[in-house]
Write a protein that holds these residues in place. Structure first.
Motif, PDB file in Angstrom:
ATOM      1  N   ALA A 242      -8.660 -13.097   8.187  1.00 48.93           N
ATOM      2  CA  ALA A 242      -8.013 -11.888   7.430  1.00 48.93           C
ATOM      3  C   ALA A 242      -8.514 -10.632   7.883  1.00 48.93           C
ATOM      4  O   ALA A 242      -9.387 -10.290   7.859  1.00 48.93           O
ATOM      5  N   THR A 243      -7.466  -9.615   8.023  1.00 52.20           N
ATOM      6  CA  THR A 243      -7.952  -8.322   8.576  1.00 52.20           C
ATOM      7  C   THR A 243      -6.964  -7.229   8.245  1.00 52.20           C
ATOM      8  O   THR A 243      -5.927  -7.573   7.716  1.00 52.20           O
ATOM      9  N   LEU A 244      -7.837  -6.107   8.108  1.00 52.59           N
ATOM     10  CA  LEU A 244      -6.700  -4.692   8.004  1.00 52.59           C
ATOM     11  C   LEU A 244      -7.485  -3.986   9.093  1.00 52.59           C
ATOM     12  O   LEU A 244      -8.324  -3.245   9.018  1.00 52.59           O
ATOM     13  N   PRO A 245      -6.586  -3.943  10.193  1.00 50.12           N
ATOM     14  CA  PRO A 245      -7.161  -3.508  11.619  1.00 50.12           C
ATOM     15  C   PRO A 245      -7.677  -2.023  11.762  1.00 50.12           C
ATOM     16  O   PRO A 245      -8.287  -1.669  12.636  1.00 50.12           O
ATOM     17  N   GLY A 246      -6.653  -1.423  10.985  1.00 49.99           N
ATOM     18  CA  GLY A 246      -6.652   0.305  11.312  1.00 49.99           C
ATOM     19  C   GLY A 246      -7.881   0.856  10.781  1.00 49.99           C
ATOM     20  O   GLY A 246      -8.590   0.469  10.102  1.00 49.99           O
ATOM     21  N   GLY A 247      -7.996   2.113  11.640  1.00 47.66           N
ATOM     22  CA  GLY A 247      -9.139   3.106  11.091  1.00 47.66           C
ATOM     23  C   GLY A 247     -10.470   2.835  11.873  1.00 47.66           C
ATOM     24  O   GLY A 247     -11.238   3.838  11.767  1.00 47.66           O
ATOM     25  N   GLY A 248     -10.731   1.715  12.778  1.00 57.92           N
ATOM     26  CA  GLY A 248     -11.836   1.653  13.354  1.00 57.92           C
ATOM     27  C   GLY A 248     -11.739   1.869  14.770  1.00 57.92           C
ATOM     28  O   GLY A 248     -10.615   2.193  15.315  1.00 57.92           O
ATOM     29  N   SER A 249     -12.786   1.665  15.636  1.00 61.96           N
ATOM     30  CA  SER A 249     -12.624   1.803  17.204  1.00 61.96           C
ATOM     31  C   SER A 249     -11.640   0.982  17.862  1.00 61.96           C
ATOM     32  O   SER A 249     -11.015   1.311  18.886  1.00 61.96           O
ATOM     33  N   MET A 250     -11.211  -0.156  17.113  1.00 61.41           N
ATOM     34  CA  MET A 250     -10.345  -1.175  17.638  1.00 61.41           C
ATOM     35  C   MET A 250      -9.003  -0.611  17.845  1.00 61.41           C
ATOM     36  O   MET A 250      -8.304  -0.691  18.832  1.00 61.41           O
ATOM     37  N   HIS A 251      -8.674   0.050  16.410  1.00 63.12           N
ATOM     38  CA  HIS A 251      -7.223   0.522  16.467  1.00 63.12           C
ATOM     39  C   HIS A 251      -7.483   1.829  15.507  1.00 63.12           C
ATOM     40  O   HIS A 251      -7.247   1.970  14.335  1.00 63.12           O
ATOM     41  N   PRO A 252      -7.860   2.953  16.262  1.00 65.58           N
ATOM     42  CA  PRO A 252      -8.278   4.099  15.571  1.00 65.58           C
ATOM     43  C   PRO A 252      -7.074   4.809  15.048  1.00 65.58           C
ATOM     44  O   PRO A 252      -7.098   5.560  14.016  1.00 65.58           O
ATOM     45  N   ARG A 253      -5.667   4.525  15.279  1.00 66.38           N
ATOM     46  CA  ARG A 253      -4.571   5.385  14.669  1.00 66.38           C
ATOM     47  C   ARG A 253      -3.398   4.382  14.948  1.00 66.38           C
ATOM     48  O   ARG A 253      -3.432   3.456  15.561  1.00 66.38           O
ATOM     49  N   GLY A 254      -2.328   4.600  14.085  1.00 64.25           N
ATOM     50  CA  GLY A 254      -1.076   4.029  14.264  1.00 64.25           C
ATOM     51  C   GLY A 254      -0.629   3.070  12.870  1.00 64.25           C
ATOM     52  O   GLY A 254      -1.603   2.562  12.432  1.00 64.25           O
ATOM     53  N   ASP A 255       0.402   3.489  12.402  1.00 60.91           N
ATOM     54  CA  ASP A 255       0.621   2.932  11.087  1.00 60.91           C
ATOM     55  C   ASP A 255       0.853   1.288  11.331  1.00 60.91           C
ATOM     56  O   ASP A 255       0.578   0.375  10.108  1.00 60.91           O
ATOM     57  N   GLU A 256       1.258   0.605  12.279  1.00 62.87           N
ATOM     58  CA  GLU A 256       1.369  -0.585  12.389  1.00 62.87           C
ATOM     59  C   GLU A 256       0.042  -1.502  12.041  1.00 62.87           C
ATOM     60  O   GLU A 256       0.154  -2.593  11.644  1.00 62.87           O
ATOM     61  N   TRP A 257      -1.176  -0.665  12.366  1.00 68.47           N
ATOM     62  CA  TRP A 257      -2.420  -1.219  12.027  1.00 68.47           C
ATOM     63  C   TRP A 257      -2.850  -1.149  10.674  1.00 68.47           C
ATOM     64  O   TRP A 257      -3.992  -1.486  10.266  1.00 68.47           O
ATOM     65  N   SER A 258      -2.061  -0.688   9.754  1.00 67.35           N
ATOM     66  CA  SER A 258      -2.726  -0.205   8.434  1.00 67.35           C
ATOM     67  C   SER A 258      -2.125  -1.360   7.296  1.00 67.35           C
ATOM     68  O   SER A 258      -2.324  -0.783   6.173  1.00 67.35           O
ATOM     69  N   TYR A 259      -1.690  -2.420   7.807  1.00 69.90           N
ATOM     70  CA  TYR A 259      -1.197  -3.423   6.726  1.00 69.90           C
ATOM     71  C   TYR A 259      -2.339  -4.561   6.918  1.00 69.90           C
ATOM     72  O   TYR A 259      -2.837  -5.009   7.919  1.00 69.90           O
ATOM     73  N   PHE A 260      -2.522  -5.117   5.736  1.00 70.89           N
ATOM     74  CA  PHE A 260      -3.219  -6.497   5.447  1.00 70.89           C
ATOM     75  C   PHE A 260      -2.649  -7.818   6.350  1.00 70.89           C
ATOM     76  O   PHE A 260      -1.244  -7.735   6.054  1.00 70.89           O
ATOM     77  N   ARG A 261      -3.198  -8.304   6.993  1.00 70.01           N
ATOM     78  CA  ARG A 261      -2.544  -9.423   7.634  1.00 70.01           C
ATOM     79  C   ARG A 261      -3.558 -10.761   7.489  1.00 70.01           C
ATOM     80  O   ARG A 261      -5.009 -10.222   7.720  1.00 70.01           O
ATOM     81  N   GLY A 262      -2.922 -11.820   7.583  1.00 76.73           N
ATOM     82  CA  GLY A 262      -4.132 -13.000   7.649  1.00 76.73           C
ATOM     83  C   GLY A 262      -3.191 -14.341   7.670  1.00 76.73           C
ATOM     84  O   GLY A 262      -1.912 -14.265   7.453  1.00 76.73           O
ATOM     85  N   ASN A 263      -3.824 -15.335   7.716  1.00 80.34           N
ATOM     86  CA  ASN A 263      -3.348 -16.858   7.887  1.00 80.34           C
ATOM     87  C   ASN A 263      -4.031 -17.490   6.744  1.00 80.34           C
ATOM     88  O   ASN A 263      -5.223 -17.860   6.590  1.00 80.34           O
ATOM     89  N   ALA A 264      -3.371 -17.649   5.671  1.00 82.71           N
ATOM     90  CA  ALA A 264      -3.651 -18.140   4.280  1.00 82.71           C
ATOM     91  C   ALA A 264      -4.027 -19.455   4.372  1.00 82.71           C
ATOM     92  O   ALA A 264      -4.812 -19.828   3.648  1.00 82.71           O
ATOM     93  N   VAL A 265      -3.280 -20.213   5.106  1.00 81.85           N
ATOM     94  CA  VAL A 265      -3.771 -21.827   5.334  1.00 81.85           C
ATOM     95  C   VAL A 265      -5.132 -21.988   6.070  1.00 81.85           C
ATOM     96  O   VAL A 265      -5.933 -22.595   5.315  1.00 81.85           O
ATOM     97  N   GLN A 266      -5.303 -21.291   7.082  1.00 75.80           N
ATOM     98  CA  GLN A 266      -6.563 -21.195   7.674  1.00 75.80           C
ATOM     99  C   GLN A 266      -7.767 -20.803   6.540  1.00 75.80           C
ATOM    100  O   GLN A 266      -8.869 -21.283   6.607  1.00 75.80           O
ATOM    101  N   LEU A 267      -7.428 -19.742   5.964  1.00 73.85           N
ATOM    102  CA  LEU A 267      -8.447 -19.143   5.077  1.00 73.85           C
ATOM    103  C   LEU A 267      -8.927 -20.055   3.956  1.00 73.85           C
ATOM    104  O   LEU A 267      -9.901 -20.071   3.944  1.00 73.85           O
ATOM    105  N   ARG A 268      -7.864 -20.444   3.573  1.00 78.89           N
ATOM    106  CA  ARG A 268      -8.027 -21.680   2.321  1.00 78.89           C
ATOM    107  C   ARG A 268      -8.863 -22.831   2.932  1.00 78.89           C
ATOM    108  O   ARG A 268      -9.788 -23.337   2.120  1.00 78.89           O
TER     109      ARG A 268
END
Length: 372
Positions: A242-268
């Motif tokens: 479960a990640t929200l990738p944007g804003g850090g050194s991995m993805h410092p900019r870009g709207d594509e990285w500003s959305y929450f994403r995750g694998n709900a089945v694996q997380l559960r």
């Protein structure tokens, strides 16, 4: 472009559809003994805040459908999958800090306290106003505080970890009071435009989320037992579930990285497969049983998750304060909001024993036991 080993696009745990995690992979319990240790740090007051009017799940589906012409979404799918009926989203004019400020004011009012009574402020939230400075500074400025402040971040366990740090500092004698706050604004990270069902399910966790603020006022009082158990486990190799990738050194900019994403089945599956060792050790070490607790507060991601969670942990469903159907997944604000509601409703009284069970993507699990 060369991809590094820790790129979010290349780091996966098991197949995308779930699996790849076994109970044998559960993190080991390390550290001090699991016994009952009074800290004399107690909850003096609580407050919670919900922005705006409730938003129906059908409204969420309708917005996705209107903005995603290539998506064929069965009507009622979100409600049937999540059991969530409504949630709240903050308006454009509000920030995460505003949610916390409103909750903090309610907590202070209920305790008959003022800004002068607060010696420490801890922001424990997955959300933030800015990368820099610490959001705790913004909250303090809005409340008129002049005390030390800092942020604690650990996804949906941010608040419980903030309580853990504040408790240690209060117990040390450095402070007599601490305000632990959260303002969760995951609606700002929802992907509304999706190309197909695969993208929809990758973004589905965001559609379960709601915004909320919560606050607990903690005080040190040698006459009360207060919090008597706080322990956490981490399975950090599963951070990419479960990640929200944007804003850090991995993805410092870009709207594509500003959305929450995750694998709900694996997380559960990961939560359930890690097992109940921490909770079992907490009960055994403190000499308590489930029936000893007046109320049990736990993080809630969907309504269907509650039954297998209770079956796995042995938690009596009737002791839970269930908020997910009405509020959605409000991340780290879940447990303090439940506490505030239980106090306001008169469901807990001074002297009652309470249990908090934290779950967070990452993965992090925590148990806090206290005498109210």
């Amino acid at each position: 472009m060369t991809r590094c080993a820790t790129d979010i696009g290349t780091f996966q745990i098991g197949p995308k559809t779930g699996g790849g995690i076994s109970r044998a992979d559960a993190p080991e319990m390390q550290g001090p003994r699991f016994d009952r240790t009074p800290t004399h740090v107690a909850i003096a007051a609580a407050g919670s805040y919900l922005p705006g009017e409730p938003i129906l799940t059908e409204e969420i589906e309708a917005r996705i459908a209107a903005l995603s012409p290539g998506l064929r979404l069965r009507r009622g799918l979100l409600r049937s999958l999540t059991g969530i009926e409504t949630r709240h989203h903050l308006p454009d004019c509000m920030q995460a800090s505003d949610l916390a400020v409103e909750a903090a004011r309610r907590a202070l009012d209920s305790a008959g306290a003022s800004a002068r009574d607060i010696e420490l402020l801890v922001w424990g939230s997955a959300s933030q106003d800015l990368v820099e400075p610490a959001t705790a500074h913004i909250v303090a400025a809005k409340l008129g505080l002049r005390c030390p402040v800092f942020d604690v971040k650990n996804a949906c366990n941010s608040f419980l970890n903030g309580m853990q740090v504040a408790t240690a500092l209060l117990r040390s004698g450095d402070y007599r009071s601490a305000l632990v706050v959260t303002g969760e604004s995951p609606s700002r990270a929802i992907r509304w435009v999706v190309e197909d069902l695969e993208a929809f399910f990758e973004s589905a966790a965001g559609y379960t989320m709601g915004d909320a603020g919560a606050a607990l006022l903690l005080t040190r009082d040698p006459k009360v037992e207060g919090i008597f158990f706080q322990k956490f486990l981490a399975a950090s190799d599963r951070w990419s579930l479960a990640t929200l990738p944007g804003g850090g050194s991995m993805h410092p900019r870009g709207d594509e990285w500003s959305y929450f994403r995750g694998n709900a089945v694996q997380l559960r599956d990961a939560f359930l497969q890690i097992g109940t060792g921490l909770l079992t050790a907490a009960l055994r070490g403190t000499g308590t049983a489930m029936e000893d607790f007046a109320r049990i507060f736990c993080h809630q991601v969907t309504r269907p998750f509650i039954a297998p969670f209770c079956e796995t942990t042995g938690i009596p469903p009737e002791k839970l304060v269930v908020t997910v159907a009405e509020l959605g997944n409000i991340a780290s604000a879940t447990i303090p909001t439940q506490i505030a509601r239980a106090i306001e409703a008169g469901d807990v009284a001074r002297g009652d024993q309470l249990m908090c069970v934290g779950l967070a993507g990452g993965l992090s699990l925590g148990v806090t036991l206290l005498t109210f």
